[in-house]
Scaffold this active site. Sequence first.
Site, short mmCIF file in Angstrom:
data_model
loop_
_atom_site.label_atom_id
_atom_site.label_comp_id
_atom_site.label_asym_id
_atom_site.label_seq_id
_atom_site.Cartn_x
_atom_site.Cartn_y
_atom_site.Cartn_z
N ASP A 95 -10.03 1.74 2.48
CA ASP A 95 -10.08 0.94 3.71
C ASP A 95 -10.70 1.75 4.86
OD1 ASP A 95 -8.81 -1.40 2.83
OD2 ASP A 95 -6.81 -0.57 3.19
N LYS A 134 0.82 -1.23 0.00
CA LYS A 134 0.00 0.00 0.00
C LYS A 134 0.85 1.27 0.00
CE LYS A 134 -3.88 -2.37 2.02
NZ LYS A 134 -4.87 -2.52 3.07
P1 NDP Z 1 0.66 -4.59 10.07
O1 NDP Z 1 1.58 -5.71 9.77
O2 NDP Z 1 0.89 -3.25 9.45
O3 NDP Z 1 0.61 -4.37 11.68
C1 NDP Z 1 0.44 -5.41 12.55
C2 NDP Z 1 0.13 -4.89 13.97
O4 NDP Z 1 -0.28 -6.02 14.74
C3 NDP Z 1 1.30 -4.27 14.70
O5 NDP Z 1 0.83 -3.26 15.56
C4 NDP Z 1 1.85 -5.47 15.53
O6 NDP Z 1 2.52 -5.08 16.72
C5 NDP Z 1 0.56 -6.15 15.89
N1 NDP Z 1 0.66 -7.59 16.15
C6 NDP Z 1 0.89 -8.57 15.24
N2 NDP Z 1 0.83 -9.78 15.85
C7 NDP Z 1 0.56 -9.54 17.17
C8 NDP Z 1 0.39 -10.38 18.30
N3 NDP Z 1 0.47 -11.71 18.21
N4 NDP Z 1 0.11 -9.80 19.49
C9 NDP Z 1 0.00 -8.46 19.60
N5 NDP Z 1 0.17 -7.60 18.55
C10 NDP Z 1 0.44 -8.14 17.35
O7 NDP Z 1 -0.79 -5.14 9.74
P2 NDP Z 1 -2.01 -4.39 9.04
O8 NDP Z 1 -2.32 -3.14 9.77
O9 NDP Z 1 -1.78 -4.34 7.57
O10 NDP Z 1 -3.19 -5.46 9.25
C11 NDP Z 1 -3.73 -5.68 10.55
C12 NDP Z 1 -4.93 -6.61 10.44
O11 NDP Z 1 -5.97 -5.97 9.69
C13 NDP Z 1 -4.64 -7.92 9.72
O12 NDP Z 1 -5.19 -8.97 10.50
C14 NDP Z 1 -5.38 -7.80 8.42
O13 NDP Z 1 -5.83 -9.05 7.96
C15 NDP Z 1 -6.55 -6.91 8.82
N6 NDP Z 1 -7.16 -6.16 7.70
C16 NDP Z 1 -8.50 -6.33 7.45
C17 NDP Z 1 -9.11 -5.64 6.43
C18 NDP Z 1 -10.56 -5.83 6.16
O14 NDP Z 1 -11.05 -5.36 5.12
N7 NDP Z 1 -11.30 -6.48 7.02
C19 NDP Z 1 -8.37 -4.69 5.57
C20 NDP Z 1 -6.97 -4.56 5.93
C21 NDP Z 1 -6.40 -5.29 6.95
P3 NDP Z 1 4.11 -4.72 16.73
O15 NDP Z 1 4.23 -3.27 16.29
O16 NDP Z 1 4.51 -4.91 18.14
O17 NDP Z 1 4.79 -5.67 15.76
#
Ligand code: NDP
Length: 265
Positions: free
Chosen positions: A101, A65
């Site tokens: 989004d 993105k």
């Molecule tokens: P990113 O990879 O940009 O960010 C991930 C975030 O999740 C970070 O803050 C990370 O923390 C945290 N994280 C990951 N695993 C864990 C864990 N086990 N415990 C605690 N924190 C965790 O992801 P995105 O923002 O791109 O996507 C996030 C979610 O949104 C995904 O599940 C994706 O599928 C969903 N999504 C849904 C959409 C929809 O249309 N429904 C559209 C777009 C996304 P840290 O900084 O500590 O690593």
Amino acid sequence: MSKQLFAIFGNPVSHSKSPLMHNLAFSGLKYNACYGRYLLKEGEKLRETFFALGLKGINITVPHKEYAYQACDHLDPFAKKVGAVNTIVKKEGKLYGYNTDAPGFLKAISEFKEVLTVLFLGAGGTARSTSAILRDEGYRVTILNRSEGRLESFAKEGFETATFEGFKAKPFDLVINMTSAGLEDDSLPAPKNILEIVLPEAKACVDVIYGKETPFLKLAKSYGKPTKDGSDMLLYQGIIAFEYFTDHRYTFDEIKGFMRQAFTL
Ligand code: NDP
């Protein structure tokens, strides 16, 4: 009109529902177009790939993105503000970029009334665009994340932020899982002792993950809370993208009537 071609670019991309959603709407509305998927490995090649494939428009999913943002000639003001583009349309040889989004998410949570304070669990790309639109709409958003790094830019923009260690629990109207915790594992997005304080106080709980009941939503339900997964967010971002693809020829509800079938097939 000759047939227009659309696609989703991502890596991975095989799981995406977007081709089904858009093709159902194209055929239902008798719009002469079709929509495929393209596994884009190198984000730097997004623009040249778009032109090489002769496309009219694309959606972009993880992890491209930000590359999509850089690939555009013109940016919608909101996409520019959040630095992320998930929809591109070609007009007269130029690429126009949008973020659907965030408005899709906003519409998805609008069914929860009398909500002012919102707790985001997670600080990734999705949290970035959705927190900005919520704030523009008058919600008060707090960002809680497991690690410090991603919180810095949110704090600079004036959001209240905390890591798990520094979090002082208080009531929030809406608690939202913005992480990928629970997507492919059984983990919760925050320590259980924090969730056991904030969930009972919430009016409702939302997960952006769709198509499964995550441990987060299970826990929220155990407190009798109204819940919602990410399906409507996905559907609504798709409808808004389709409006751009077809130059606003159809109403939101006309598109929804066909696109929603992707969730029942
Ligand atoms: P990113 O990879 O940009 O960010 C991930 C975030 O999740 C970070 O803050 C990370 O923390 C945290 N994280 C990951 N695993 C864990 C864990 N086990 N415990 C605690 N924190 C965790 O992801 P995105 O923002 O791109 O996507 C996030 C979610 O949104 C995904 O599940 C994706 O599928 C969903 N999504 C849904 C959409 C929809 O249309 N429904 C559209 C777009 C996304 P840290 O900084 O500590 O690593």
